[in-house]
Design a protein around this motif. Structure first.
Motif, mmCIF file in Angstrom:
data_model
loop_
_atom_site.group_PDB
_atom_site.id
_atom_site.type_symbol
_atom_site.label_atom_id
_atom_site.label_comp_id
_atom_site.label_asym_id
_atom_site.label_seq_id
_atom_site.Cartn_x
_atom_site.Cartn_y
_atom_site.Cartn_z
ATOM 1 N N GLY A 178 -7.882 6.391 -11.232
ATOM 2 C CA GLY A 178 -7.629 7.816 -11.738
ATOM 3 C C GLY A 178 -7.694 7.815 -13.225
ATOM 4 O O GLY A 178 -8.265 8.639 -14.041
ATOM 5 N N GLY A 179 -6.731 7.046 -13.828
ATOM 6 C CA GLY A 179 -6.399 6.840 -15.260
ATOM 7 C C GLY A 179 -7.655 6.700 -15.977
ATOM 8 O O GLY A 179 -7.974 7.239 -17.068
ATOM 9 N N VAL A 180 -8.322 5.527 -15.374
ATOM 10 C CA VAL A 180 -9.478 4.967 -16.343
ATOM 11 C C VAL A 180 -10.464 5.992 -16.368
ATOM 12 O O VAL A 180 -11.024 6.361 -17.293
ATOM 13 N N GLU A 232 -4.597 5.718 -23.091
ATOM 14 C CA GLU A 232 -5.315 4.497 -22.340
ATOM 15 C C GLU A 232 -4.210 3.501 -22.173
ATOM 16 O O GLU A 232 -3.975 3.065 -21.101
ATOM 17 N N MET A 233 -3.287 3.235 -23.031
ATOM 18 C CA MET A 233 -2.208 2.480 -23.033
ATOM 19 C C MET A 233 -1.319 2.862 -22.159
ATOM 20 O O MET A 233 -0.321 2.327 -21.642
ATOM 21 N N CYS A 234 -1.055 4.068 -21.898
ATOM 22 C CA CYS A 234 0.117 4.715 -21.006
ATOM 23 C C CYS A 234 -0.512 4.598 -19.290
ATOM 24 O O CYS A 234 0.346 4.750 -18.652
ATOM 25 N N VAL A 235 -1.588 4.320 -19.279
ATOM 26 C CA VAL A 235 -2.083 4.393 -17.700
ATOM 27 C C VAL A 235 -1.341 3.086 -17.012
ATOM 28 O O VAL A 235 -0.980 3.423 -15.893
ATOM 29 N N PRO A 236 -1.465 2.025 -17.774
ATOM 30 C CA PRO A 236 -0.841 0.986 -16.985
ATOM 31 C C PRO A 236 0.780 0.964 -16.627
ATOM 32 O O PRO A 236 1.034 0.653 -15.851
ATOM 33 N N VAL A 237 1.192 1.745 -17.859
ATOM 34 C CA VAL A 237 2.750 1.930 -17.601
ATOM 35 C C VAL A 237 3.075 2.958 -16.489
ATOM 36 O O VAL A 237 3.783 2.818 -15.686
ATOM 37 N N TYR A 238 2.067 3.932 -16.335
ATOM 38 C CA TYR A 238 2.238 4.852 -15.250
ATOM 39 C C TYR A 238 1.873 4.443 -13.968
ATOM 40 O O TYR A 238 2.576 4.531 -12.999
ATOM 41 N N ALA A 239 0.916 3.739 -13.907
ATOM 42 C CA ALA A 239 0.211 3.131 -12.588
ATOM 43 C C ALA A 239 1.269 2.156 -12.068
ATOM 44 O O ALA A 239 1.520 2.240 -10.840
ATOM 45 N N GLU A 240 1.880 1.451 -12.794
ATOM 46 C CA GLU A 240 2.958 0.375 -12.407
ATOM 47 C C GLU A 240 4.207 0.959 -12.382
ATOM 48 O O GLU A 240 5.274 0.026 -12.252
ATOM 49 N N ARG A 241 4.463 2.131 -12.225
ATOM 50 C CA ARG A 241 5.658 2.531 -12.229
ATOM 51 C C ARG A 241 6.415 2.286 -10.946
ATOM 52 O O ARG A 241 7.660 1.988 -11.110
ATOM 53 N N VAL A 280 -11.632 -0.154 -36.353
ATOM 54 C CA VAL A 280 -10.263 -0.108 -35.651
ATOM 55 C C VAL A 280 -10.788 0.461 -34.315
ATOM 56 O O VAL A 280 -10.353 -0.037 -33.131
ATOM 57 N N LEU A 281 -11.752 1.425 -34.474
ATOM 58 C CA LEU A 281 -11.939 2.248 -33.231
ATOM 59 C C LEU A 281 -12.866 1.533 -32.313
ATOM 60 O O LEU A 281 -12.441 1.342 -31.020
ATOM 61 N N VAL A 282 -13.876 0.906 -33.009
ATOM 62 C CA VAL A 282 -14.785 0.044 -32.118
ATOM 63 C C VAL A 282 -13.970 -1.251 -31.472
ATOM 64 O O VAL A 282 -14.268 -1.639 -30.380
ATOM 65 N N PHE A 283 -13.143 -1.956 -32.370
ATOM 66 C CA PHE A 283 -12.376 -3.113 -31.959
ATOM 67 C C PHE A 283 -11.510 -2.720 -30.803
ATOM 68 O O PHE A 283 -11.452 -3.516 -29.803
ATOM 69 N N PHE A 284 -10.970 -1.502 -30.755
ATOM 70 C CA PHE A 284 -10.108 -1.058 -29.555
ATOM 71 C C PHE A 284 -10.860 -1.059 -28.402
ATOM 72 O O PHE A 284 -10.335 -1.466 -27.291
ATOM 73 N N ALA A 285 -12.178 -0.233 -28.325
ATOM 74 C CA ALA A 285 -12.913 -0.280 -27.252
ATOM 75 C C ALA A 285 -13.087 -1.505 -26.769
ATOM 76 O O ALA A 285 -13.147 -1.799 -25.251
ATOM 77 N N ILE A 286 -13.442 -2.764 -27.479
ATOM 78 C CA ILE A 286 -13.784 -3.942 -27.101
ATOM 79 C C ILE A 286 -12.491 -4.566 -26.347
ATOM 80 O O ILE A 286 -12.717 -5.129 -25.243
ATOM 81 N N TRP A 287 -11.512 -4.687 -27.226
ATOM 82 C CA TRP A 287 -10.368 -5.159 -26.733
ATOM 83 C C TRP A 287 -9.810 -4.737 -25.416
ATOM 84 O O TRP A 287 -9.269 -5.252 -24.710
ATOM 85 N N TRP A 288 -9.642 -3.175 -25.270
ATOM 86 C CA TRP A 288 -9.215 -2.774 -24.253
ATOM 87 C C TRP A 288 -9.893 -2.901 -22.943
ATOM 88 O O TRP A 288 -9.231 -3.363 -21.980
ATOM 89 N N ALA A 289 -11.446 -2.989 -22.963
ATOM 90 C CA ALA A 289 -12.055 -3.273 -21.852
ATOM 91 C C ALA A 289 -11.851 -4.863 -21.547
ATOM 92 O O ALA A 289 -11.634 -5.147 -20.257
#
Length: 398
Positions: free
Chosen positions: A163-165, A194-203, A71-80
């Protein structure tokens, strides 16, 4: 001569450097580029490594530990992968610098892939972290390029992303030093961050991602993941036959696994996914939900490998546990595809119930002993046939 999307002046395809400005969301004939396809293919290398390590962990009886690492490694792959995909949909200008930075991101995922075995076996995340650092620095440079060419709210949005990244990458560093008992909680906190960064950035400003392009990119990645599942399962079956002369034991698993993968492809592509991408809110939900779809699709292949190894006596787990390694991810895949977009295109209670009922029936197949995988494949095929039949009857009635 061609025109850069959103630009007013002509450019040549060989341009080395040009402004990284937003593309139009209504751009016609937007399709995945060869660079994007190459990007996806290299990411599957990391997914394959994660799958191999998951097989070893489950086969040795370390299921909980293996799933947590997966779950941890796959998240890193998928999120990138996802960050690049949505950025490219909005800003890809295909100049030489953009291509080079994308290739750097590919190098990062290959570094990450090299560290997957250490992450699973020794819980050492340094190499994974280094690969992730390379990918995230490359992505940050792209956002800074976009910010330089933008102004107002769009510039603010791009700077928030950059900045969030970087901040989140700093947070992941805690995995290198925290005690093992705390790493699960660190992962949970950082994944949410990590998943909050797009939500905040595109506010205040939304990126111009292209619905058809995004749907195609996700569909292509689904195909590649399912292809890797077939490749892994085929290798396991070949090994089982060649090394143990166990054709009778592995044939039902091979047939059932193939039916499951074929049904997974059919279920995913039977409805027009892009129709669900009408707003940022829908886009976030749909895009984030694919973490489970991709992870479960890849886990099906790992489960088939586990089932084959158990059938030829190479594991330390029961038949039921080996069967669950196939049936659980298969059921999760069905439910997530139904929940994210399939259910919005179903008419009537019968159509709506097909996938949820099939998921439940697939889970019950876990207890069918050596025939469990074949039974699950039969359920998946029957669910697909039922959906096609009901749709055809409704169309004929109309």
């Amino acid at each position: 001569m061609t025109h850069t999307p959103g630009a007013d002046r002509p450019v040549t395809p060989s341009s080395i450097l040009r402004p990284l400005i937003a593309r139009r969301r209504d751009e016609e004939h937007r399709a995945a580029t060869p660079l994007e396809l190459f990007f996806d293919l290299c990411f599957v290398v990391a997914i394959a490594q994660a799958g191999v390590q998951l097989v070893h962990a489950v086969a040795e009886g370390h299921t909980a530990d293996g799933i947590l690492s997966y779950v941890l490694v796959f998240f890193a792959i998928w999120w990138a992968w996802m960050n690049f995909t949505w950025f490219a949909s909005a800003y890809d200008n295909d100049d030489a610098l953009y291509r080079v930075v994308t290739l750097v991101q590919i190098a990062g995922v290959l570094i990450l892939a090299a560290g997957v075995s250490q992450a699973f076996q020794d819980h050492e995340f340094l190499v994974v972290w280094l690969g992730y650092l390379v990918m995230r620095l490359a992505l940050t440079s792209q956002w800074l390029r976009a910010a330089r060419a933008a102004s107002g709210a769009e510039r603010t949005m791009a700077l928030r992303y950059a900045g969030g990244v970087i901040l989140c990458q700093g947070g992941w560093t805690a995995l290198l030093f925290a005690p093992e008992s705390a790493r699960g909680w660190i992962f949970l906190v950082m994944a949410i961050a990590e998943m909050c960064v797009p939500v905040y950035a595109e506010r205040d400003f939304h990126t111009n991602w292209h619905p058809h392009h995004i749907a195609e990119r996700y569909g292509l990645f689904t195909i590649i993941v399912l292809g890797e599942t077939i490749a892994a399962a085929t290798g396991a079956v070949k090994s089982g036959i060649a090394e143990n002369d166990a054709l009778g034991e592995v044939l039902p698993i091979a047939a059932g696994g193939l039916l499951i993968v074929f049904a997974a492809w059919w279920i995913y592509f039977v409805v027009p996914a892009h129709a669900r991408l009408a707003s940022n809110k829908q886009g976030f939900l749909w895009g984030y939900g694919h973490y489970g779809i991709f992870a479960s699709a890849a886990a099906i292949g790992a489960g088939i490998e586990v089932a084959v190894e158990q059938a030829v006596g190479k594991t330390h787990i029961s038949t039921t546990a080996a069967s669950a390694a196939v049936t659980i991810p298969s059921a999760v895949f069905m439910l997530l595809v139904w929940g994210l977009h399939s259910r919005y295109f179903k008419v009537g209670i019968a159509q709506q119930l097909i996938l949820p009922v099939a998921a439940l029936a697939t889970l019950l197949c876990t207890f069918a002993g050596e025939w469990a995988v074949l039974a699950a494949g039969t359920v998946a095929a029957a669910a697909t046939a039922a959906g096609v039949t009901l749709t055809a009857r409704m169309a004929a009635g109309s």
